[in-house]
Enzyme design. Structure first.
Site, mmCIF file in Angstrom:
data_model
loop_
_atom_site.group_PDB
_atom_site.id
_atom_site.type_symbol
_atom_site.label_atom_id
_atom_site.label_comp_id
_atom_site.label_asym_id
_atom_site.label_seq_id
_atom_site.Cartn_x
_atom_site.Cartn_y
_atom_site.Cartn_z
ATOM 1 N N LYS A 116 1.875 -23.357 -9.849
ATOM 2 C CA LYS A 116 2.951 -22.413 -9.457
ATOM 3 C C LYS A 116 4.160 -22.285 -10.114
ATOM 4 C CE LYS A 116 -0.611 -19.658 -6.840
ATOM 5 N NZ LYS A 116 -1.153 -18.257 -6.333
ATOM 6 N N LYS A 200 -8.123 -22.242 -14.632
ATOM 7 C CA LYS A 200 -9.715 -21.613 -13.573
ATOM 8 C C LYS A 200 -8.803 -19.853 -13.794
ATOM 9 C CE LYS A 200 -7.348 -20.977 -9.181
ATOM 10 N NZ LYS A 200 -6.925 -20.419 -7.996
ATOM 11 N N LYS A 203 -6.239 -13.811 -9.984
ATOM 12 C CA LYS A 203 -5.744 -12.967 -10.152
ATOM 13 C C LYS A 203 -4.482 -12.482 -10.740
ATOM 14 C CE LYS A 203 -5.925 -13.009 -5.310
ATOM 15 N NZ LYS A 203 -5.147 -13.676 -4.893
HETATM 16 P P1 ATP Z 1 -3.366 -16.940 -7.499
HETATM 17 O O1 ATP Z 1 -4.213 -16.749 -8.649
HETATM 18 O O2 ATP Z 1 -2.405 -14.773 -7.091
HETATM 19 O O3 ATP Z 1 -2.792 -17.986 -6.801
HETATM 20 P P2 ATP Z 1 -5.888 -16.450 -7.217
HETATM 21 O O4 ATP Z 1 -7.010 -15.750 -7.534
HETATM 22 O O5 ATP Z 1 -6.396 -18.334 -6.873
HETATM 23 O O6 ATP Z 1 -4.768 -16.114 -6.746
HETATM 24 P P3 ATP Z 1 -5.998 -16.862 -3.896
HETATM 25 O O7 ATP Z 1 -5.778 -15.701 -2.961
HETATM 26 O O8 ATP Z 1 -5.523 -18.079 -4.188
HETATM 27 O O9 ATP Z 1 -6.616 -16.401 -5.564
HETATM 28 O O10 ATP Z 1 -8.088 -17.700 -3.430
HETATM 29 C C1 ATP Z 1 -8.516 -16.416 -2.745
HETATM 30 C C2 ATP Z 1 -10.051 -17.368 -2.626
HETATM 31 O O11 ATP Z 1 -10.941 -17.212 -3.386
HETATM 32 C C3 ATP Z 1 -9.835 -19.025 -1.967
HETATM 33 O O12 ATP Z 1 -10.936 -18.919 -1.315
HETATM 34 C C4 ATP Z 1 -9.566 -19.187 -3.690
HETATM 35 O O13 ATP Z 1 -10.665 -20.936 -3.633
HETATM 36 C C5 ATP Z 1 -10.847 -18.061 -4.039
HETATM 37 N N1 ATP Z 1 -10.589 -18.740 -5.663
HETATM 38 C C6 ATP Z 1 -10.389 -17.944 -6.163
HETATM 39 N N2 ATP Z 1 -10.263 -18.429 -7.580
HETATM 40 C C7 ATP Z 1 -11.995 -18.735 -7.807
HETATM 41 C C8 ATP Z 1 -12.037 -19.070 -8.821
HETATM 42 N N3 ATP Z 1 -11.795 -18.697 -10.450
HETATM 43 N N4 ATP Z 1 -13.341 -19.574 -9.010
HETATM 44 C C9 ATP Z 1 -13.770 -19.455 -6.858
HETATM 45 N N5 ATP Z 1 -13.074 -19.461 -6.742
HETATM 46 C C10 ATP Z 1 -11.450 -18.568 -6.681
#
Ligand code: ATP
Ligand code: LTN
Length: 338
Positions: A116, A200, A203
């Site tokens: 990040k 990955k 969002k």
């Molecule tokens: P950001 O991009 O804002 O960091 P993010 O999409 O990675 O967010 P988080 O809020 O950090 O989402 O994650 C919330 C939950 O969703 C966590 O348990 C994380 O492990 C899971 N998660 C996020 N992205 C994935 C993915 N691509 N596959 C599986 N699990 C995910």
């Protein structure tokens, strides 16, 4: 089973954008499956979201949206505690205390911080909040004495860190925190970007056709999946080969949403082409999102319903969290307030 004898679970999602299929398969789907077995606490982690700058109006909107999606995905507010992290001040208070036990070296090694921080445009404005992010997450978990933390694969390292901090504190002050276990789903723990299956699905990634969002219309779902990156081998098999990551990702999505095993999923597509695979994935995704979106629209349109759930959730969460916080404050030597 009474709430007392059930093991406790805590998890959270940041209101930092639109929830994706990755959030659903890695986190929400297993939360729903666990709600009958565990005493569950699920929060919308707005304090974490501001580790990168957020627009205040958007943040407030997304916080309600994420909470409504928790319920729309199948969490029952009668059974589980749903709340907003900043409504329970104990999170910030314990985070500060734990920060004083958190070696900078441990934090500097965190993959999510490095990723990040590298993405920030102005390197000199990376907040120390981003570095301290895992300590706040440790506070979230340890306040509730959670036994298990259901998350996607990318959060493994943060869970290790939480365990290390808890052990360090317990070693100095005596048994205080339950040491939590990570809980990762068998399928769908790491959903990859449709446009780039080596990164990955996230969002906060802006590019078009990268992700499926839980509130996407069926046509957008179709467009993003039909354009997903595959390869030239023509084989529809699970594989660890990075060149086959796109097809493996589509198979994983199909497997987790259909409930089939890996072998059954491969058999289902035996002798078929990538067009069939993609159409199959479009169908299972839309079949999952349709009822979810209907519930979401109902929840959001019912004035007062969501706010009442969040007020009630915060009250329950505060009660549990403050018990731990008081014990910690006492152990580190803070004078009790009268
Ligand atoms: P950001 O991009 O804002 O960091 P993010 O999409 O990675 O967010 P988080 O809020 O950090 O989402 O994650 C919330 C939950 O969703 C966590 O348990 C994380 O492990 C899971 N998660 C996020 N992205 C994935 C993915 N691509 N596959 C599986 N699990 C995910
Ligand atoms: N860091 C997590 C979100 C998060 C979390 C938590 C998950 C914040 N606090 C407590 C589980 C338990 C992420 O997914 N990025």
């Amino acid at each position: 089973m009474s709430e007392i004898s059930k093991k406790r679970v805590l998890s959270g999602i940041q209101p930092s954008g639109n929830l994706t299929l990755g959030n659903y398969l890695g986190a929400l789907k297993q939360w729903v499956e666990e709600q009958a077995t565990f005493d569950c606490y699920f929060c919308v982690v707005d304090l974490h979201a501001i580790t990168v700058q957020q627009d205040p109006i958007e943040l407030r909107k997304k916080t309600r949206e994420v909470a409504a999606l928790y319920i729309a995905c199948g969490l029952d507010p009668e059974k589980v505690t749903i709340f907003v992290q900043s409504h329970v001040s104990a999170h910030s208070e314990l985070a500060w205390i734990l920060t004083c036990f958190a070696p900078i070296g441990w934090l500097n090694r965190m993959t999510q911080f490095k990723d990040k921080a590298a993405k920030q445009q102005q390197q000199d404005s990376i907040s120390s909040g981003l570095l301290n992010y895992p300590t706040l997450m440790a506070a979230d978990i340890l306040l509730y004495q959670a036994h298990a933390v259901p998350v996607g694969d990318d959060q493994r390292q943060h869970l290790e860190y939480t365990r290390d901090i808890a052990q360090r504190f317990n070693h100095i002050y005596g048994e205080t925190f339950v040491i939590p276990e990570v809980m990762i789903p068998k399928a769908g723990a790491r959903i990859m970007g449709l446009d780039n299956p080596l990164s990955k699905m996230s969002k906060s990634e802006a590019s078009d056709n990268h992700a499926i969002y839980l509130l996407d219309e069926p046509n957008r779902v179709k467009k993003a999946i039909m354009r997903a990156v595959t390869d030239s081998s023509g084989e529809i098999l699970f594989s660890d080969n990075p060149e086959r990551a796109g097809v493996s990702n589509l198979l994983t999505i199909y497997q987790s949403l259909s409930g089939l095993s890996k072998d059954e999923t491969q058999e289902h597509f035996a002798g078929k082409g990538y067009g069939d695979l993609k159409r199959g994935v479009v169908d299972v995704v839309n079949a999952t999102l349709d009822p979810l979106q209907k519930r979401y629209n109902q929840i959001i349109s019912e004035t007062g319903y969501l706010d009442a759930i969040l007020a009630n959730g915060a009250e329950k969460a505060r009660e549990r969290a403050n018990r731990t916080l008081r014990e910690v404050q006492d152990k580190v030597g803070f004078l009790a307030a009268r």
